[in-house]
Design a protein around this motif. Structure first.
Motif, PDB file in Angstrom:
ATOM      1  N   VAL A   8       0.845  -1.198   0.000  1.00 52.44           N
ATOM      2  CA  VAL A   8       0.000   0.000   0.000  1.00 52.44           C
ATOM      3  C   VAL A   8       0.877   1.244   0.000  1.00 52.44           C
ATOM      4  O   VAL A   8       0.598   2.214  -0.715  1.00 52.44           O
ATOM      5  CB  VAL A   8      -0.986  -0.010   1.188  1.00 52.44           C
ATOM      6  N   THR A   9       1.956   1.218   0.763  1.00 47.16           N
ATOM      7  CA  THR A   9       2.905   2.335   0.750  1.00 47.16           C
ATOM      8  C   THR A   9       3.503   2.498  -0.645  1.00 47.16           C
ATOM      9  O   THR A   9       3.616   3.621  -1.153  1.00 47.16           O
ATOM     10  CB  THR A   9       4.027   2.102   1.792  1.00 47.16           C
ATOM     11  N   ASP A  10       3.859   1.377  -1.269  1.00 43.62           N
ATOM     12  CA  ASP A  10       4.373   1.423  -2.643  1.00 43.62           C
ATOM     13  C   ASP A  10       3.333   2.016  -3.590  1.00 43.62           C
ATOM     14  O   ASP A  10       3.666   2.786  -4.496  1.00 43.62           O
ATOM     15  CB  ASP A  10       4.770   0.022  -3.129  1.00 43.62           C
ATOM     16  N   LEU A  11       2.065   1.655  -3.375  1.00 46.15           N
ATOM     17  CA  LEU A  11       0.983   2.187  -4.207  1.00 46.15           C
ATOM     18  C   LEU A  11       0.868   3.695  -4.039  1.00 46.15           C
ATOM     19  O   LEU A  11       0.736   4.431  -5.023  1.00 46.15           O
ATOM     20  CB  LEU A  11      -0.345   1.508  -3.859  1.00 46.15           C
ATOM     21  N   GLN A  12       0.957   4.157  -2.806  1.00 51.07           N
ATOM     22  CA  GLN A  12       0.887   5.602  -2.550  1.00 51.07           C
ATOM     23  C   GLN A  12       2.024   6.328  -3.272  1.00 51.07           C
ATOM     24  O   GLN A  12       1.811   7.362  -3.902  1.00 51.07           O
ATOM     25  CB  GLN A  12       0.935   5.882  -1.049  1.00 51.07           C
ATOM     26  N   GLN A  13       3.209   5.774  -3.192  1.00 55.24           N
ATOM     27  CA  GLN A  13       4.352   6.380  -3.872  1.00 55.24           C
ATOM     28  C   GLN A  13       4.193   6.306  -5.379  1.00 55.24           C
ATOM     29  O   GLN A  13       4.549   7.246  -6.096  1.00 55.24           O
ATOM     30  CB  GLN A  13       5.655   5.707  -3.430  1.00 55.24           C
ATOM     31  N   ALA A  14       3.648   5.211  -5.875  1.00 52.84           N
ATOM     32  CA  ALA A  14       3.441   5.053  -7.315  1.00 52.84           C
ATOM     33  C   ALA A  14       2.455   6.098  -7.836  1.00 52.84           C
ATOM     34  O   ALA A  14       2.655   6.663  -8.915  1.00 52.84           O
ATOM     35  CB  ALA A  14       2.945   3.646  -7.630  1.00 52.84           C
ATOM     36  N   VAL A  15       1.412   6.347  -7.067  1.00 54.65           N
ATOM     37  CA  VAL A  15       0.431   7.350  -7.479  1.00 54.65           C
ATOM     38  C   VAL A  15       1.091   8.736  -7.492  1.00 54.65           C
ATOM     39  O   VAL A  15       0.868   9.533  -8.414  1.00 54.65           O
ATOM     40  CB  VAL A  15      -0.816   7.322  -6.561  1.00 54.65           C
ATOM     41  N   GLU A  16       1.925   9.011  -6.490  1.00 53.06           N
ATOM     42  CA  GLU A  16       2.630  10.293  -6.446  1.00 53.06           C
ATOM     43  C   GLU A  16       3.566  10.452  -7.639  1.00 53.06           C
ATOM     44  O   GLU A  16       3.767  11.547  -8.140  1.00 53.06           O
ATOM     45  CB  GLU A  16       3.420  10.422  -5.140  1.00 53.06           C
ATOM     46  N   ASN A  17       4.153   9.348  -8.112  1.00 52.59           N
ATOM     47  CA  ASN A  17       5.127   9.385  -9.203  1.00 52.59           C
ATOM     48  C   ASN A  17       4.534   8.909 -10.532  1.00 52.59           C
ATOM     49  O   ASN A  17       5.275   8.549 -11.447  1.00 52.59           O
ATOM     50  CB  ASN A  17       6.345   8.507  -8.863  1.00 52.59           C
ATOM     51  N   ALA A  18       3.215   8.889 -10.639  1.00 54.31           N
ATOM     52  CA  ALA A  18       2.557   8.338 -11.826  1.00 54.31           C
ATOM     53  C   ALA A  18       3.003   9.019 -13.107  1.00 54.31           C
ATOM     54  O   ALA A  18       3.109   8.379 -14.153  1.00 54.31           O
ATOM     55  CB  ALA A  18       1.041   8.427 -11.690  1.00 54.31           C
ATOM     56  N   SER A  19       3.297  10.305 -13.050  1.00 56.01           N
ATOM     57  CA  SER A  19       3.715  10.999 -14.276  1.00 56.01           C
ATOM     58  C   SER A  19       5.074  10.501 -14.751  1.00 56.01           C
ATOM     59  O   SER A  19       5.357  10.511 -15.945  1.00 56.01           O
ATOM     60  CB  SER A  19       3.750  12.515 -14.044  1.00 56.01           C
ATOM     61  N   ASN A  20       5.917  10.029 -13.838  1.00 57.18           N
ATOM     62  CA  ASN A  20       7.241   9.527 -14.207  1.00 57.18           C
ATOM     63  C   ASN A  20       7.188   8.082 -14.711  1.00 57.18           C
ATOM     64  O   ASN A  20       7.901   7.716 -15.640  1.00 57.18           O
ATOM     65  CB  ASN A  20       8.208   9.589 -13.016  1.00 57.18           C
ATOM     66  N   ASP A  21       6.371   7.243 -14.067  1.00 54.89           N
ATOM     67  CA  ASP A  21       6.309   5.828 -14.441  1.00 54.89           C
ATOM     68  C   ASP A  21       4.936   5.254 -14.076  1.00 54.89           C
ATOM     69  O   ASP A  21       4.748   4.733 -12.978  1.00 54.89           O
ATOM     70  CB  ASP A  21       7.415   5.039 -13.737  1.00 54.89           C
ATOM     71  N   PRO A  22       3.982   5.346 -14.998  1.00 52.69           N
ATOM     72  CA  PRO A  22       2.623   4.874 -14.697  1.00 52.69           C
ATOM     73  C   PRO A  22       2.535   3.360 -14.440  1.00 52.69           C
ATOM     74  O   PRO A  22       1.570   2.890 -13.844  1.00 52.69           O
ATOM     75  CB  PRO A  22       1.813   5.263 -15.928  1.00 52.69           C
ATOM     76  N   THR A  23       3.521   2.589 -14.855  1.00 53.24           N
ATOM     77  CA  THR A  23       3.476   1.137 -14.623  1.00 53.24           C
ATOM     78  C   THR A  23       3.639   0.787 -13.149  1.00 53.24           C
ATOM     79  O   THR A  23       3.268  -0.313 -12.738  1.00 53.24           O
ATOM     80  CB  THR A  23       4.562   0.411 -15.439  1.00 53.24           C
ATOM     81  N   GLN A  24       4.185   1.711 -12.359  1.00 51.83           N
ATOM     82  CA  GLN A  24       4.376   1.438 -10.932  1.00 51.83           C
ATOM     83  C   GLN A  24       3.045   1.209 -10.223  1.00 51.83           C
ATOM     84  O   GLN A  24       2.970   0.402  -9.303  1.00 51.83           O
ATOM     85  CB  GLN A  24       5.118   2.591 -10.248  1.00 51.83           C
ATOM     86  N   ILE A  25       2.000   1.898 -10.662  1.00 49.53           N
ATOM     87  CA  ILE A  25       0.691   1.709 -10.040  1.00 49.53           C
ATOM     88  C   ILE A  25       0.216   0.277 -10.272  1.00 49.53           C
ATOM     89  O   ILE A  25      -0.220  -0.395  -9.335  1.00 49.53           O
ATOM     90  CB  ILE A  25      -0.335   2.737 -10.569  1.00 49.53           C
ATOM     91  N   ASP A  26       0.315  -0.184 -11.510  1.00 44.43           N
ATOM     92  CA  ASP A  26      -0.099  -1.560 -11.815  1.00 44.43           C
ATOM     93  C   ASP A  26       0.719  -2.576 -11.024  1.00 44.43           C
ATOM     94  O   ASP A  26       0.183  -3.571 -10.526  1.00 44.43           O
ATOM     95  CB  ASP A  26       0.026  -1.851 -13.313  1.00 44.43           C
ATOM     96  N   GLU A  27       2.018  -2.326 -10.911  1.00 46.57           N
ATOM     97  CA  GLU A  27       2.887  -3.241 -10.164  1.00 46.57           C
ATOM     98  C   GLU A  27       2.507  -3.269  -8.686  1.00 46.57           C
ATOM     99  O   GLU A  27       2.459  -4.347  -8.076  1.00 46.57           O
ATOM    100  CB  GLU A  27       4.350  -2.843 -10.335  1.00 46.57           C
ATOM    101  N   ALA A  28       2.226  -2.101  -8.115  1.00 48.71           N
ATOM    102  CA  ALA A  28       1.845  -2.042  -6.699  1.00 48.71           C
ATOM    103  C   ALA A  28       0.502  -2.742  -6.476  1.00 48.71           C
ATOM    104  O   ALA A  28       0.335  -3.485  -5.493  1.00 48.71           O
ATOM    105  CB  ALA A  28       1.783  -0.598  -6.223  1.00 48.71           C
ATOM    106  N   LEU A  29      -0.451  -2.524  -7.395  1.00 49.31           N
ATOM    107  CA  LEU A  29      -1.753  -3.188  -7.272  1.00 49.31           C
ATOM    108  C   LEU A  29      -1.606  -4.709  -7.414  1.00 49.31           C
ATOM    109  O   LEU A  29      -2.247  -5.471  -6.683  1.00 49.31           O
ATOM    110  CB  LEU A  29      -2.728  -2.642  -8.317  1.00 49.31           C
ATOM    111  N   ALA A  30      -0.758  -5.138  -8.326  1.00 52.93           N
ATOM    112  CA  ALA A  30      -0.518  -6.581  -8.510  1.00 52.93           C
ATOM    113  C   ALA A  30       0.116  -7.185  -7.254  1.00 52.93           C
ATOM    114  O   ALA A  30      -0.219  -8.313  -6.862  1.00 52.93           O
ATOM    115  CB  ALA A  30       0.366  -6.823  -9.725  1.00 52.93           C
TER     116      ALA A  30
END
Length: 134
Positions: free
Chosen positions: A51-73
């Motif tokens: 969940v922490t990774d997901l929060q960071q991924a959302v914050e950095n979505a403009s840099n790497d949108p795949t991080q959100i999918d990875e965190a959700l997975a």
């Protein structure tokens, strides 16, 4: 008198065997419950990290949108693990609630929301941690 002693000895032997079996079963069941609780706590911690990774991924979505999918997975994988390891009703409800929250975030992201509301995910993860804590 010798027959009486043999009978008493036999009764004591049987009672001792039954007591040993009950004690062994109780200890095995107790250890199994402790093991399941530890698995639950460890997986809940992994979910919290995801969940922490997901929060960071959302914050950095403009840099790497795949991080959100990875965190959700990652959250999905952890939830699958915890669901397989427990038959506790409260834990299963918390897992279901977290699954629903993750699905909602995934849908929001697919619909173009770059900053989805993560509060249901964090709330559900908190509840999972709470029900997993012995």
């Amino acid at each position: 008198m010798a027959a009486s002693r043999r009978r008493r000895s036999r009764h004591i032997t049987i009672a001792a065997a039954v007591a040993a079996a009950v004690l062994t079963t109780g200890l095995a069941t107790g250890c199994d419950a402790v093991s399941k609780a530890l698995d639950c706590v460890q997986t809940a911690e992994a979910v919290a990290d995801s969940v922490t990774d997901l929060q960071q991924a959302v914050e950095n979505a403009s840099n790497d949108p795949t991080q959100i999918d990875e965190a959700l997975a990652s959250i999905d994988q952890n939830l699958d693990e915890i669901g397989d390891k427990t038959d506790n009703t409260d834990v299963n409800k918390a897992v279901d609630d977290l699954n629903t929250a993750v699905t909602n975030v995934r849908t929001a992201v697919k619909n173009g929301d770059e900053t989805p509301d993560l509060s249901p995910v964090t709330d559900a993860a908190g509840e999972l941690t709470k029900v997993c804590t012995p």
